[in-house]
Design a protein around this motif. Sequence first.
Motif, short mmCIF file in Angstrom:
data_model
loop_
_atom_site.label_atom_id
_atom_site.label_comp_id
_atom_site.label_asym_id
_atom_site.label_seq_id
_atom_site.Cartn_x
_atom_site.Cartn_y
_atom_site.Cartn_z
N VAL A 146 0.83 -1.21 0.00
CA VAL A 146 0.00 0.00 0.00
C VAL A 146 0.86 1.26 0.00
O VAL A 146 0.40 2.34 -0.38
CB VAL A 146 -0.95 0.02 1.22
CG1 VAL A 146 -1.98 -1.08 1.11
CG2 VAL A 146 -0.17 -0.10 2.53
N THR A 147 2.11 1.13 0.43
CA THR A 147 2.99 2.31 0.45
C THR A 147 3.48 2.67 -0.95
O THR A 147 3.85 3.82 -1.20
CB THR A 147 4.21 2.07 1.35
OG1 THR A 147 4.98 0.98 0.82
CG2 THR A 147 3.77 1.74 2.77
N HIS A 148 3.49 1.71 -1.86
CA HIS A 148 4.05 1.96 -3.19
C HIS A 148 3.24 2.98 -3.98
O HIS A 148 3.79 3.68 -4.85
CB HIS A 148 4.15 0.65 -3.97
CG HIS A 148 5.23 -0.26 -3.46
ND1 HIS A 148 5.44 -1.52 -3.97
CD2 HIS A 148 6.15 -0.09 -2.46
CE1 HIS A 148 6.44 -2.10 -3.32
NE2 HIS A 148 6.88 -1.25 -2.40
N ILE A 149 1.95 3.07 -3.71
CA ILE A 149 1.12 4.01 -4.46
C ILE A 149 1.50 5.46 -4.15
O ILE A 149 1.18 6.38 -4.90
CB ILE A 149 -0.38 3.77 -4.17
CG1 ILE A 149 -1.24 4.34 -5.31
CG2 ILE A 149 -0.79 4.34 -2.83
CD1 ILE A 149 -2.69 3.91 -5.27
N GLN A 150 2.25 5.65 -3.06
CA GLN A 150 2.71 6.99 -2.68
C GLN A 150 4.07 7.35 -3.29
O GLN A 150 4.55 8.46 -3.11
CB GLN A 150 2.79 7.09 -1.16
CG GLN A 150 1.48 6.79 -0.45
CD GLN A 150 1.63 6.78 1.05
OE1 GLN A 150 2.34 7.59 1.62
NE2 GLN A 150 0.95 5.86 1.72
N HIS A 151 4.69 6.41 -4.00
CA HIS A 151 6.04 6.64 -4.50
C HIS A 151 6.10 7.78 -5.52
O HIS A 151 7.08 8.54 -5.56
CB HIS A 151 6.59 5.36 -5.14
CG HIS A 151 7.18 4.43 -4.14
ND1 HIS A 151 8.20 3.55 -4.42
CD2 HIS A 151 6.90 4.24 -2.81
CE1 HIS A 151 8.52 2.86 -3.35
NE2 HIS A 151 7.74 3.25 -2.36
N LEU A 152 5.08 7.91 -6.38
CA LEU A 152 5.10 8.98 -7.37
C LEU A 152 5.09 10.34 -6.68
O LEU A 152 5.88 11.23 -7.04
CB LEU A 152 3.91 8.84 -8.32
CG LEU A 152 3.75 9.94 -9.38
CD1 LEU A 152 4.98 10.01 -10.29
CD2 LEU A 152 2.48 9.70 -10.21
N ARG A 153 4.22 10.51 -5.71
CA ARG A 153 4.16 11.78 -4.99
C ARG A 153 5.47 12.06 -4.26
O ARG A 153 5.96 13.19 -4.25
CB ARG A 153 2.99 11.79 -4.01
CG ARG A 153 2.86 13.11 -3.25
CD ARG A 153 1.56 13.22 -2.48
NE ARG A 153 1.48 14.47 -1.75
CZ ARG A 153 1.12 15.63 -2.27
NH1 ARG A 153 0.78 15.70 -3.55
NH2 ARG A 153 1.06 16.72 -1.53
N ALA A 154 6.05 11.01 -3.67
CA ALA A 154 7.32 11.19 -2.96
C ALA A 154 8.44 11.60 -3.93
O ALA A 154 9.26 12.47 -3.61
CB ALA A 154 7.70 9.89 -2.24
N ALA A 155 8.46 11.00 -5.12
CA ALA A 155 9.48 11.34 -6.11
C ALA A 155 9.36 12.79 -6.55
O ALA A 155 10.36 13.50 -6.71
CB ALA A 155 9.38 10.41 -7.31
N LEU A 156 8.13 13.24 -6.73
CA LEU A 156 7.91 14.62 -7.20
C LEU A 156 8.17 15.64 -6.09
O LEU A 156 8.52 16.79 -6.37
CB LEU A 156 6.50 14.76 -7.74
CG LEU A 156 6.15 13.87 -8.95
CD1 LEU A 156 4.73 14.13 -9.43
CD2 LEU A 156 7.16 14.08 -10.07
N HIS A 157 7.99 15.21 -4.84
CA HIS A 157 8.23 16.14 -3.73
C HIS A 157 9.67 16.64 -3.73
O HIS A 157 9.94 17.78 -3.33
CB HIS A 157 7.91 15.45 -2.40
CG HIS A 157 8.05 16.35 -1.21
ND1 HIS A 157 7.11 17.32 -0.90
CD2 HIS A 157 9.02 16.45 -0.26
CE1 HIS A 157 7.50 17.97 0.18
NE2 HIS A 157 8.65 17.46 0.59
N GLY A 158 10.59 15.82 -4.21
CA GLY A 158 11.98 16.23 -4.24
C GLY A 158 12.34 17.19 -5.36
O GLY A 158 13.49 17.60 -5.48
N LEU A 159 11.35 17.55 -6.19
CA LEU A 159 11.61 18.42 -7.34
C LEU A 159 11.07 19.83 -7.17
O LEU A 159 11.09 20.62 -8.12
CB LEU A 159 10.98 17.80 -8.61
CG LEU A 159 11.45 16.39 -8.98
CD1 LEU A 159 10.67 15.89 -10.20
CD2 LEU A 159 12.95 16.37 -9.28
#
Length: 241
Positions: free
Chosen positions: A101-114
């Motif tokens: 269930v945590t993997h669905i948050q990976h896209l948002r986490a990746a973009l947060h660093g930009l």
Amino acid sequence: MKIIGTICTKGGVGKTTVTANLGGILADMGQRVLLIDTDPQQTLSRFFPISEPAPFGLIQLFRSANAARTICKTNIPNLDIVVGDDHKSEGVIPAFLRESVTHIQHLRAALHGLHNLYDYVLIDTQGATGIIQESVIFASDVLLSPTKPAILDTREFIFGTVELINKFQPRPGFVSVLGRPVPPIRCLINLWDRTRNNAEVIRYLRTEFDKEVDGAITVLNTVIPHLTIYSVASGSGIPVH
């Protein structure tokens, strides 16, 4: 940085064309823009020529929750892209997202660093429902839904796209499963052919969603006409403007 997910559960409404041209004109206005192609057809990935390819693409971005070494530069100044490299709608990325269930948050986490690198991130999606589309909803600040002013397309917007988003609305007494407000939906009338039937459908959409008191769903004033120049621009690798 504003993250805009282009979402529609029906294909053929012009999501990729709208995403590419919106990205192009924003870049031309001096905004720093990142395009992300999550559609297995990968049409957005081929829209603009790549001047500096990255060693990795969308699969790496999802798996690592980090955009490092996944961003290509296009031949348009200020316009970068993460290209799609998962060729099947039920490919590597959907399987990865279902593992946890945590993997669905990976896209948002990746973009947060930009946030210090871009002004806009525009995410193209497949014309369907699925776990990738849900991850885009998790990541987005605004959802842009191109809609053709035809009866069947309008029904799909109401009963498909809107219902998909409503899955994330909090139930009474509970917070949103997103952990934040559900992104507002902006319906963009696309491929308008100036007929009376089209005008009646647009009028119906505006009347239907004028009832929304919280502004969660808005039919934009902008209407994009059905013109040959959009197809020409798609084939030439330059924004339509």
